[in-house]
Structure formats: structure tokens, C-alpha cells
Design a protein around this motif. Structure first.
Motif, mmCIF file in Angstrom:
data_model
loop_
_atom_site.group_PDB
_atom_site.id
_atom_site.type_symbol
_atom_site.label_atom_id
_atom_site.label_comp_id
_atom_site.label_asym_id
_atom_site.label_seq_id
_atom_site.Cartn_x
_atom_site.Cartn_y
_atom_site.Cartn_z
ATOM 1 N N TRP A 197 0.821 -1.217 0.000
ATOM 2 C CA TRP A 197 0.000 0.000 0.000
ATOM 3 C C TRP A 197 0.859 1.273 0.000
ATOM 4 C CZ3 TRP A 197 -5.055 -0.488 3.389
ATOM 5 C CH2 TRP A 197 -5.777 -1.602 2.960
ATOM 6 N N PRO A 212 -4.098 8.170 -1.697
ATOM 7 C CA PRO A 212 -4.565 9.453 -1.126
ATOM 8 C C PRO A 212 -4.951 10.477 -2.196
ATOM 9 C CG PRO A 212 -2.650 8.674 0.088
ATOM 10 C CD PRO A 212 -2.794 7.768 -1.096
ATOM 11 N N SER A 228 -1.456 -2.053 5.532
ATOM 12 C CA SER A 228 -0.692 -1.010 6.225
ATOM 13 C C SER A 228 -0.230 0.022 5.209
ATOM 14 C CB SER A 228 0.522 -1.618 6.927
ATOM 15 O OG SER A 228 0.116 -2.648 7.795
ATOM 16 N N PRO A 229 -0.901 1.172 5.137
ATOM 17 C CA PRO A 229 -0.464 2.226 4.225
ATOM 18 C C PRO A 229 0.985 2.597 4.537
ATOM 19 C CG PRO A 229 -2.619 2.740 5.161
ATOM 20 C CD PRO A 229 -2.098 1.558 5.904
ATOM 21 N N ALA A 240 -5.046 -0.681 8.740
ATOM 22 C CA ALA A 240 -6.304 0.037 8.539
ATOM 23 C C ALA A 240 -7.039 -0.602 7.366
ATOM 24 C CB ALA A 240 -6.028 1.502 8.217
ATOM 25 N N ARG A 270 -9.198 0.056 3.834
ATOM 26 C CA ARG A 270 -9.164 1.119 2.806
ATOM 27 C C ARG A 270 -10.060 2.285 3.227
ATOM 28 N NH1 ARG A 270 -5.530 0.901 -1.534
ATOM 29 N NH2 ARG A 270 -5.015 -1.278 -1.813
ATOM 30 N N GLU A 322 -10.913 3.247 6.289
ATOM 31 C CA GLU A 322 -10.294 4.039 7.372
ATOM 32 C C GLU A 322 -9.178 4.930 6.825
ATOM 33 O OE1 GLU A 322 -10.958 0.937 11.095
ATOM 34 O OE2 GLU A 322 -9.301 0.614 9.701
ATOM 35 N N TRP A 323 -8.445 4.367 5.873
ATOM 36 C CA TRP A 323 -7.361 5.143 5.251
ATOM 37 C C TRP A 323 -7.951 6.370 4.536
ATOM 38 C CZ3 TRP A 323 -3.822 2.683 0.882
ATOM 39 C CH2 TRP A 323 -2.747 3.541 0.614
ATOM 40 N N ARG A 325 -9.169 9.091 6.934
ATOM 41 C CA ARG A 325 -8.071 9.912 7.487
ATOM 42 C C ARG A 325 -7.573 10.924 6.436
ATOM 43 N NH1 ARG A 325 -5.409 9.847 12.672
ATOM 44 N NH2 ARG A 325 -3.573 11.146 12.451
ATOM 45 N N TRP A 343 1.372 4.203 10.659
ATOM 46 C CA TRP A 343 0.931 4.640 9.329
ATOM 47 C C TRP A 343 0.244 5.995 9.348
ATOM 48 C CZ3 TRP A 343 -4.082 5.758 7.885
ATOM 49 C CH2 TRP A 343 -5.099 5.328 8.729
ATOM 50 N N ASP A 344 -0.524 6.277 10.448
ATOM 51 C CA ASP A 344 -1.287 7.530 10.427
ATOM 52 C C ASP A 344 -0.379 8.748 10.602
ATOM 53 O OD1 ASP A 344 -0.893 6.455 12.932
ATOM 54 O OD2 ASP A 344 -2.908 6.839 13.674
ATOM 55 N N LEU A 364 1.195 9.324 7.194
ATOM 56 C CA LEU A 364 0.216 9.873 6.251
ATOM 57 C C LEU A 364 -0.005 11.360 6.513
ATOM 58 C CD1 LEU A 364 -1.909 9.375 4.017
ATOM 59 C CD2 LEU A 364 -3.553 8.870 5.836
#
Ligand SMILES: NC(=O)c1ccc[n+]([C@@H]2O[C@H](COP(=O)([O-])OP(=O)(O)OC[C@H]3O[C@@H](n4cnc5c(N)ncnc54)[C@H](OP(=O)(O)O)[C@@H]3O)[C@@H](O)[C@H]2O)c1
Length: 298
Positions: free
Chosen positions: A164, A174, A199-200, A229, A231, A233-234, A237, A283-284, A287
Motif C-alpha cells: 500500500w 490518497p 498497512s499504508p 487500517a 481502505r 479508514e485510510w 483519514r 501509518w497515520d 500519512l
């Protein structure tokens, strides 16, 4: 260092130098330790069976990081033979050229070598049995197999599986979410798959980790940003952090029409990399950093 002593700089070549990960690798390698060779598509064409041998003979790298691949997952499903040529046969040719000249090789692979069917919510370990469920995953696994078979156990071969990816210059999940949101009417929800988990991973974080791995024993490693996460949830965010007041409608993967099915559970366990001192941030957090740059550029 004494006066007149010339510092030793290893020569490192990056295939796919124009791609997302390739660019990040070139940034991460821009230190005094490395002479970096950019092997973009114009020099190194995955469709040309002589390209690897020719380039390795010409440039004599100490290490090659193989970031080039046919990453169009649905394209690979349309033409699995071409996927094998580009993602497997070309990797074998590059491994043969590296083995012949004593160069190390880093092969970038994917979580899509696994079937994603595990239900215990544990990440896949490096030694878990791969079982790809789509032609892209099959071609990437065949690339790993070809590299291992060609380089042999005593050679310097790192296989890095990741997942990802996003990062400059964009055209990633994104930026696609933001573009899709821009096209919708006010308050119309954006439909995003909620049962695909992964996992982004920010290419800049991954590139720094790969450079760190070059000082660790050659092996297969799983490298992603921390946590997991869906898709949906990604996407949520991304939208919140970019200031879009856009609801997300959660849909199952089976309602999202596409040629190729990614694994539902695509989480990788990174403990082997942790054991050599390499751990990517959550990841968050990663991002959020990317989105600050992205939204200020929009
Ligand atoms: N993207 C992901 O989510 C993801 C996840 C797991 C693993 N990976 C792996 O990570 C690596 C890097 O991916 P990425 O996200 O950086 O992909 P990317 O942005 O699509 O970059 C791929 C690179 O490969 C080059 N390439 C494609 N077809 C080629 C061909 N026929 N001949 C020569 N070069 C060719 C592209 O050249 P151009 O610049 O000229 O197009 C580009 O530089 C790949 O091995 C991929 O399989 C990616």
C-alpha cells in the motif's frame, strides 16, 4: 580520515528511478556513502532481455535496488504473460547479471504474494507460505523465486515485501481519494472498500528503512509503516486531514468492480526488521506528514 584519503563510496543503482519508490530511494541515498546510478525506463526496460546484463556490465554497481515493476495490478490480470515477463523473468535476468559480477541485489516485492485469507489477525511472517490469488501477486512471487534461485544462498540478496505505497509524485490512493471527493456533489458519500486491510506505507519512510537494511544481513524482510487500517479508514483519514467534509460509505470488496482481487488481509509482520533495529513509524503519523505537503501544494 587522513588528508588525501579518498572516502570509499559504494555504487548503488536504482531501477524504476522515476517511480514513487525509486524517487524516494534516490533521495534517501543522497549522502556521502553512495554513488547513486539512476536506472530509469529509458536505460533499463523490463521488456528487453539484454538490458540488465548490459547495464550491470557498463556501470559495475556494488548493489542494485530493483524498484521497477509493472505495478498496474489490473493490467497484470489482463495480460498475465506480460506480467510474468516484466515482474519475474526480468528479475531473474537482473539477478543473473548481479551474480555474475558479484553485485548485491535488493528485490522489492509485495504483500500480494499472500492469499490474505488468514483470520487470526496476525501479520504474515517472512517464512509463511505464499499463495498469490491474482496474476500481479503471482508474477511478483515468481520474481522472488527467480532471484533466490539465481543468486544462491551465499549471495547478497535482500527481498523486501511491502504494501500500500503512496508518496510523491502522487497518483496514489490518497490523491485518488481527494480527486474522487472533488468530483462528488456536496455531502454525497464516497464509497470505499472496508473489508480490505493493510498497512499504508509512505515511500520516504520505506526508502530510509531499505537503506538501513543494506547494513543488515541479507534476508527476506517485511517493511511497512506500523499498524493497519481498512481502505475506508485510510480514506477517512485522508479526507479529514485534507479538510474535506466528505462522508465515507463503507462497502465490501465484492461490490467494487475490478479485474483483480487483492488479498483481504494484507498485513505484514515486521519483527525481523525490528530485530535489526529497523522500525517504521505508525501509518497515520506518516500519512499526516504526506498530506501536509500535498494539501499545501494543491
Ligand atoms: N505501489 C504499491 O502499493 C506497492 C505495494 C507493494 C509493493 N510494491 C512494489 O514496490 C516497487 C515500487 O513500486 P512503486 O509504487 O514505486 O511503483 P511505480 O510508481 O509504478 O513505479 C514503478 C517503476 O517501474 C517502472 N516501469 C514500469 N514498467 C516498466 C518497464 N516495462 N520497463 C522499465 N521500467 C518500468 C516505471 O517506469 P516509469 O516511471 O517510466 O513509468 C516506474 O519507474 C515495485 O516493485 C512494486 O511491485 C508496490
Amino acid at each position: 580520515m587522513s588528508i588525501g584519503e579518498v572516502p570509499f563510496r559504494e555504487r548503488i543503482a536504482v531501477t524504476g528511478a522515476g517511480g514513487r519508490l525509486g524517487r524516494a530511494l534516490i533521495e534517501a541515498l543522497a549522502t556521502d556513502d553512495w554513488d547513486v546510478l539512476h536506472w530509469a525506463r529509458v536505460d533499463y526496460d523490463l521488456d528487453d532481455p539484454t538490458a540488465a546484463e548490459r547495464l550491470v556490465a557498463r556501470d559495475r554497481p556494488d548493489i542494485v535496488i530493483h524498484a521497477a515493476a509493472w505495478t498496474d495490478v489490473d493490467g497484470c490480470a489482463r495480460d498475465p504473460d506480460l506480467a510474468m515477463r516484466r515482474n519475474a523473468v526480468a528479475t531473474g535476468e537482473l539477478a543473473a547479471a548481479c551474480a555474475e559480477r558479484g553485485a548485491g541485489l535488493v528485490v522489492i516485492s509485495t504483500n500480494e504474494v499472500f492469499d490474505g485469507a488468514r483470520t487470526d489477525r496476525r501479520g504474515y511472517r517472512e517464512d509463511d507460505s505464499p499463495r498469490p490469488i491474482n496474476p500481479y501477486g503471482a508474477s511478483k512471487l515468481a520474481g522472488e523465486v527467480a532471484a533466490r534461485a539465481t543468486m544462491g544462498a551465499d549471495r547478497r540478496l535482500w527481498i523486501v515485501r511491502t504494501a500500500w505505497l503512496y508518496g510523491p509524485p502522487g497518483n496514489d490512493f490518497p490523491t485518488k481519494i481527494l480527486a474522487a471527493s472533488d468530483r462528488l456533489a456536496f455531502h454525497e458519500p464516497l464509497r470505499v472498500v472496508a473489508d480490505e486491510i493493510g498497512s499504508p506505507t509512505f515511500t520516504r519512510d520505506l526508502a530510509a528503512a531499505i537503506v538501513g537494511l543494506l547494513r543488515a544481513p541479507a534476508n527476506t524482510y517485511h517493511l511497512t509503516n506500523g499498524g493497519a487500517a481498512s481502505r475506508a479508514e485510510w480514506a477517512e483519514r485522508v479526507l479529514v486531514r485534507a479538510g474535506h467534509n466528505r462522508p465515507v460509505s463503507r462497502i465490501p470488496q465484492r461490490e467494487y468492480e475490478r479485474l483483480s482481487r487483492p488479498p483481504l488481509w494484507g498485513v505484514l509482520d515486521g519483527r525481523r526488521a525490528n530485530s535489526v533495529g529497523i522500525r517504521l513509524r505508525p501509518w497515520d503519523n506518516a500519512l499526516d506528514d504526506y498530506l501536509v505537503g500535498l494539501t499545501s501544494a494543491r
